[in-house]
Design an enzyme around this catalytic site. Sequence first.
Site, PDB file in Angstrom:
ATOM      1  N   ASP A   4      52.182  48.799  38.730  1.00 43.32           N
ATOM      2  CA  ASP A   4      51.602  49.674  39.920  1.00 43.32           C
ATOM      3  C   ASP A   4      52.553  49.750  40.924  1.00 43.32           C
ATOM      4  O   ASP A   4      52.669  50.659  41.549  1.00 43.32           O
ATOM      5  CB  ASP A   4      50.280  49.019  40.576  1.00 43.32           C
ATOM      6  CG  ASP A   4      49.187  48.571  39.668  1.00 43.32           C
ATOM      7  OD1 ASP A   4      49.100  49.155  38.719  1.00 43.32           O
ATOM      8  OD2 ASP A   4      48.366  47.652  40.078  1.00 43.32           O
ATOM      9  N   HIS A  15      48.922  45.129  39.546  1.00 40.73           N
ATOM     10  CA  HIS A  15      49.894  45.067  38.342  1.00 40.73           C
ATOM     11  C   HIS A  15      51.217  45.226  38.589  1.00 40.73           C
ATOM     12  O   HIS A  15      51.705  45.989  39.356  1.00 40.73           O
ATOM     13  CB  HIS A  15      49.352  45.982  37.227  1.00 40.73           C
ATOM     14  CG  HIS A  15      47.811  45.916  36.818  1.00 40.73           C
ATOM     15  ND1 HIS A  15      46.948  46.903  37.767  1.00 40.73           N
ATOM     16  CD2 HIS A  15      47.286  45.437  35.930  1.00 40.73           C
ATOM     17  CE1 HIS A  15      45.922  46.539  37.305  1.00 40.73           C
ATOM     18  NE2 HIS A  15      45.914  45.786  36.060  1.00 40.73           N
TER      19      HIS A  15
HETATM   20  C1  XLS Z   1      39.730  47.166  34.522  1.00 43.47           C
HETATM   21  C2  XLS Z   1      40.238  45.919  35.183  1.00 43.47           C
HETATM   22  C3  XLS Z   1      41.399  45.826  35.764  1.00 43.47           C
HETATM   23  C4  XLS Z   1      41.689  44.334  36.046  1.00 43.47           C
HETATM   24  C5  XLS Z   1      43.108  43.818  36.252  1.00 43.47           C
HETATM   25  O1  XLS Z   1      38.653  47.647  34.082  1.00 43.47           O
HETATM   26  O2  XLS Z   1      39.048  45.627  36.255  1.00 43.47           O
HETATM   27  O3  XLS Z   1      41.522  46.604  36.712  1.00 43.47           O
HETATM   28  O4  XLS Z   1      40.954  44.061  37.115  1.00 43.47           O
HETATM   29  O5  XLS Z   1      43.851  44.097  35.154  1.00 43.47           O
END
Ligand code: XLS
Length: 437
Positions: A104, A101
């Site tokens: 991140d 993200h």
């Molecule tokens: C959350 C999601 C997230 C997505 C990406 O539960 O899995 O991690 O994969 O935003």
Amino acid sequence: MAKAFPDVKKIRYEGPGSKNPLAFKHYNPDELVEGKPMAEHLRFSVAYWHTFRNAGADQFGQATRLMPWDDGSDSVENAVNRVRVAFEFFEKLGAEFYCFHDRDVAPEGATLAESHRNLDEVVKVLKDEQERTGVKLLWGTANLFAHPRYMHGAATSCNADAFAYAAAQVAKAMEVTKELGGAGYTFWGGREGYKSLLNTDMGRELDHLGRFLHMAVDYKKQIGFDGQFYIEPKPKEPTKHQYDSDAAACFAFLQKYDLVDHLKLNIEANHATLAGHTFIHELEFCLTNGILGSVDANRGDLLLGWDTDQFPTNLYDTTMAMLTILRGGGFTTGGLNFDAHVARESFEPVDLFHAHIGGMDAFARGLKAAAAIRKDNRLEDFLKQRYASWDAGVGADIEAGNLDFGELSEYMLKKGEIAPNASGRVEMLENILNEYI
Ligand code: XLS
Ligand code: NI
Ligand code: NI
């Protein structure tokens, strides 16, 4: 910069007999399965948010993980150090991809402009490290759920400015994904849902989400990003009810808003179970409807019932998943992204290796078992035989659209009763599956 994992050498394949915990027992990247190297089948990816940003805190307790490379600050310098550590990890593990993200990898600034600048600085380093190591970006995404501005959602917020901010953030995240040669871009509707219907205009929110994704499709063309878009279903958490609740709901949504040609699905194993389905059901539904894109490989815990994001270890699941994936011709842009974190009590850096090695070996075994099952043909032949009544006679005529209710009434009145049913042989088929696991 000093190495973050000085005691860990490159993880190698040592075969099933090895007792070395820091070796693959089954994942052998160059080994051919159905004529293709395992690495190309599996396309493993590390999730930056869990592996480098999730410090192990939960609702009841503080962070536990040791991350000696991280000074805990929100500085760009710390973010850049973290990138170097992440690539040391990817390289030693032998994962060919990663996912992130925007927030991140780079800290949120005091303004949107500052956040963009922070991201640009870190992206330069990500690009250098990608070039140095050959590790690639499977997909990028934007975090549209953590900041308080998104308390009501992003594209489905009651506050039009939140929609606008999210659009600006996604535009930027798409640009950097393109810059890094990302194979895809994922939309997970973090808070695109509701807590209470008393304060929610569902129809309007869904229309806004449709509009948002169309804008993303337009922007993709505008900037010339040719990666694949994915939407990732999840039924709940953080909201009580999320609009993109499962693969079927996503497919209906994509059809209603005329987006089917633009988005495929990113299926996460634990999201499937939270939705009351199996991981395999969701994969199969996508395959059947031509929308299978990528996978967030993890595992839940049915006794806990929330998104525990554990590493996948269940060989039935990985075998069944790989059977479906192989039947669909394998991944093209997608891959197996470990959207998973180590247990709170597995707090040492080396645990990251154990966790990923286990997930990679579990899918390698699943791949090999699935290929063997396909070679054996017994399951396929059974399936073919089970539907044989559709290959000729009345079945073939129905499929071809040549019969109506009147003609079928005539047919059945004359015949009197249906041809005898054959056994579904569920247990026999389960036994065959077990021969391979
Ligand atoms: C959350 C999601 C997230 C997505 C990406 O539960 O899995 O991690 O994969 O935003
Ligand atoms: Ni996910
Ligand atoms: Ni998840």
